[in-house]
Design a protein around this motif. Structure first.
Motif, PDB file in Angstrom:
ATOM      1  N   ALA A 193       0.810  -1.222   0.000  1.00 33.73           N
ATOM      2  CA  ALA A 193       0.000   0.000   0.000  1.00 33.73           C
ATOM      3  C   ALA A 193       0.844   1.273   0.000  1.00 33.73           C
ATOM      4  O   ALA A 193       0.302   2.371  -0.203  1.00 33.73           O
ATOM      5  N   TYR A 194       2.144   1.150   0.205  1.00 34.01           N
ATOM      6  CA  TYR A 194       3.008   2.333   0.149  1.00 34.01           C
ATOM      7  C   TYR A 194       3.357   2.718  -1.288  1.00 34.01           C
ATOM      8  O   TYR A 194       4.007   3.738  -1.515  1.00 34.01           O
ATOM      9  N   GLU A 195       2.935   1.902  -2.235  1.00 31.95           N
ATOM     10  CA  GLU A 195       3.206   2.185  -3.645  1.00 31.95           C
ATOM     11  C   GLU A 195       2.618   3.537  -4.045  1.00 31.95           C
ATOM     12  O   GLU A 195       1.436   3.827  -3.801  1.00 31.95           O
ATOM     13  N   GLY A 196       3.446   4.383  -4.644  1.00 30.03           N
ATOM     14  CA  GLY A 196       3.003   5.696  -5.096  1.00 30.03           C
ATOM     15  C   GLY A 196       3.068   6.777  -4.037  1.00 30.03           C
ATOM     16  O   GLY A 196       2.840   7.955  -4.347  1.00 30.03           O
ATOM     17  N   LYS A 197       3.383   6.409  -2.798  1.00 30.28           N
ATOM     18  CA  LYS A 197       3.477   7.416  -1.734  1.00 30.28           C
ATOM     19  C   LYS A 197       4.848   8.082  -1.758  1.00 30.28           C
ATOM     20  O   LYS A 197       5.738   7.707  -2.520  1.00 30.28           O
ATOM     21  N   LYS A 198       5.007   9.069  -0.877  1.00 28.05           N
ATOM     22  CA  LYS A 198       6.279   9.781  -0.816  1.00 28.05           C
ATOM     23  C   LYS A 198       7.376   8.858  -0.304  1.00 28.05           C
ATOM     24  O   LYS A 198       7.144   7.989   0.533  1.00 28.05           O
ATOM     25  N   LEU A 199       8.567   9.082  -0.795  1.00 34.74           N
ATOM     26  CA  LEU A 199       9.701   8.231  -0.454  1.00 34.74           C
ATOM     27  C   LEU A 199      10.005   8.252   1.044  1.00 34.74           C
ATOM     28  O   LEU A 199      10.481   7.258   1.605  1.00 34.74           O
ATOM     29  N   ASP A 200       9.694   9.360   1.706  1.00 35.63           N
ATOM     30  CA  ASP A 200       9.983   9.467   3.138  1.00 35.63           C
ATOM     31  C   ASP A 200       9.145   8.501   3.973  1.00 35.63           C
ATOM     32  O   ASP A 200       9.540   8.141   5.087  1.00 35.63           O
ATOM     33  N   SER A 201       8.006   8.069   3.446  1.00 33.30           N
ATOM     34  CA  SER A 201       7.122   7.197   4.225  1.00 33.30           C
ATOM     35  C   SER A 201       7.690   5.793   4.398  1.00 33.30           C
ATOM     36  O   SER A 201       7.149   4.993   5.163  1.00 33.30           O
ATOM     37  N   ILE A 202       8.794   5.488   3.713  1.00 30.85           N
ATOM     38  CA  ILE A 202       9.401   4.166   3.866  1.00 30.85           C
ATOM     39  C   ILE A 202       9.945   3.969   5.278  1.00 30.85           C
ATOM     40  O   ILE A 202      10.160   2.834   5.726  1.00 30.85           O
ATOM     41  N   SER A 203      10.131   5.070   6.007  1.00 30.44           N
ATOM     42  CA  SER A 203      10.599   4.962   7.394  1.00 30.44           C
ATOM     43  C   SER A 203       9.592   4.204   8.255  1.00 30.44           C
ATOM     44  O   SER A 203       9.967   3.555   9.236  1.00 30.44           O
ATOM     45  N   GLU A 204       8.313   4.264   7.894  1.00 31.09           N
ATOM     46  CA  GLU A 204       7.295   3.518   8.638  1.00 31.09           C
ATOM     47  C   GLU A 204       7.484   2.012   8.443  1.00 31.09           C
ATOM     48  O   GLU A 204       7.274   1.220   9.366  1.00 31.09           O
TER      49      GLU A 204
END
Length: 315
Positions: A193-204
């Protein structure tokens, strides 16, 4: 059943062919030796023939000059046999360099893109900054003498990784036939579900990784896989099993489109628990030689209760 009769010498007269009543065989006399009846079956006949021909059909066995060494070889543990690869490995038969491809077009826009359907898209290729990062990586490999001997480059078929492999091959004088594209085991980690989100959200995602390697990102219905650290670990272990079986005493440069493949792989090779894979994160264009001395200082995980008794396999 066939029967043959053998007779010893006798003092009786030979049969007279003129007499019709003469027996076909010489008569037994009191002083003749006993007749021996020998039974021959088909099985016995075949066995006799095989025994007689065995010395002519079998090749001489090679002599073992050092039987002790031979016994040690055949008694090696299964885990040390070629083709049965386990993490961490007791030894590596090849030299390995891990390379993360330079920045992609999507990464330059700050967007997460891990759907394998788009991995060969031009938008997944190297950005201008990524090309410069990859050239520096290729020069780093050259200064490290990575491809002075027999060298193989294994990139993901993802556009930016394969472009990076071509640059590395050109700078290091490696024939293009030594570039071996990997079609699945080196795909970028699917983030659901992180597909297409901002790269910074990978920290989650990494926050969840530090708790357990089995936690998956939330799923999505567009075909993007949602992979846990353990899922990535299975893929890279399969890759290493292929490489260790296919090559011997060669140099293999593994080119990944993202950091997670390489950080999880290095954690497995060095015996670190997989929750710590982010300690080994790769920057775009970073090159790293697989070396046990590169293990970072241990950091206490977020869960003080959780203990890993069998790294890197921890739940």
């Amino acid at each position: 059943m066939l029967a043959t009769t053998t007779f010893a010498a006798s003092n009786s007269n030979p049969p007279n062919p003129a007499h019709k009543n003469s027996s076909q065989y010489p008569p037994f006399s009191s002083n003749s030796r006993a007749a021996h009846i020998v039974s021959i079956t088909r099985r016995g006949l075949l066995a006799s023939i095989s025994i007689a021909l065995t010395p002519f059909l079998t090749s001489p066995q090679p002599q073992i000059k050092n039987p002790t060494h031979y016994a040690d070889f055949i008694s090696l543990p299964d885990s040390e046999a070629r083709g049965l690869f386990q993490m961490p490995p007791p030894r590596l038969t090849n030299r390995y360099f891990l390379v993360r491809a330079g920045e992609s077009e999507y990464e330059s826009l700050g967007i997460i893109n891990t759907n394998p359907v788009a991995k060969t898209s031009v938008d997944n290729g190297l950005s201008e900054k990524g090309k410069k990062q990859t050239v520096r990586a290729a020069l780093d490999l050259k200064s490290m003498g990575a491809c002075e001997g027999n060298c193989w480059i294994w990139p993901s078929i993802t556009q930016r990784a394969y472009q990076a492999a071509e640059i590395i091959a050109a700078v290091n004088g490696v024939n293009r036939s030594n570039i071996v594209p990997e079609y699945s085991f080196l795909d970028a980690r699917g983030l659901g579900a992180y597909e297409g989100k901002k790269l910074d959200s990978i920290s989650e995602v990494y926050a969840s990784d530090s708790l357990s390697p089995n936690i998956k990102p939330p799923p999505i219905d567009d075909g993007t896989p949602n992979e846990s650290v353990q899922d990535v670990f299975v893929r890279v272990t399969q890759l290493m099993s292929i490489l260790e079986t296919q090559y011997s005493e060669d140099t293999v440069v593994i080119v990944s489109p993202d950091s997670d493949n390489l950080s999880v792989l290095q954690a497995g090779l060095l015996g670190l628990e997989l929750r710590r894979h982010t300690d080994l994160a790769f920057r775009p264009g970073e090159v790293r030689f697989v070396d046990a001395s590169s293990i970072p200082t241990y950091k206490q995980p977020a869960s003080a209760v959780y203990k890993c008794l069998n790294p890197p396999n921890c739940n």
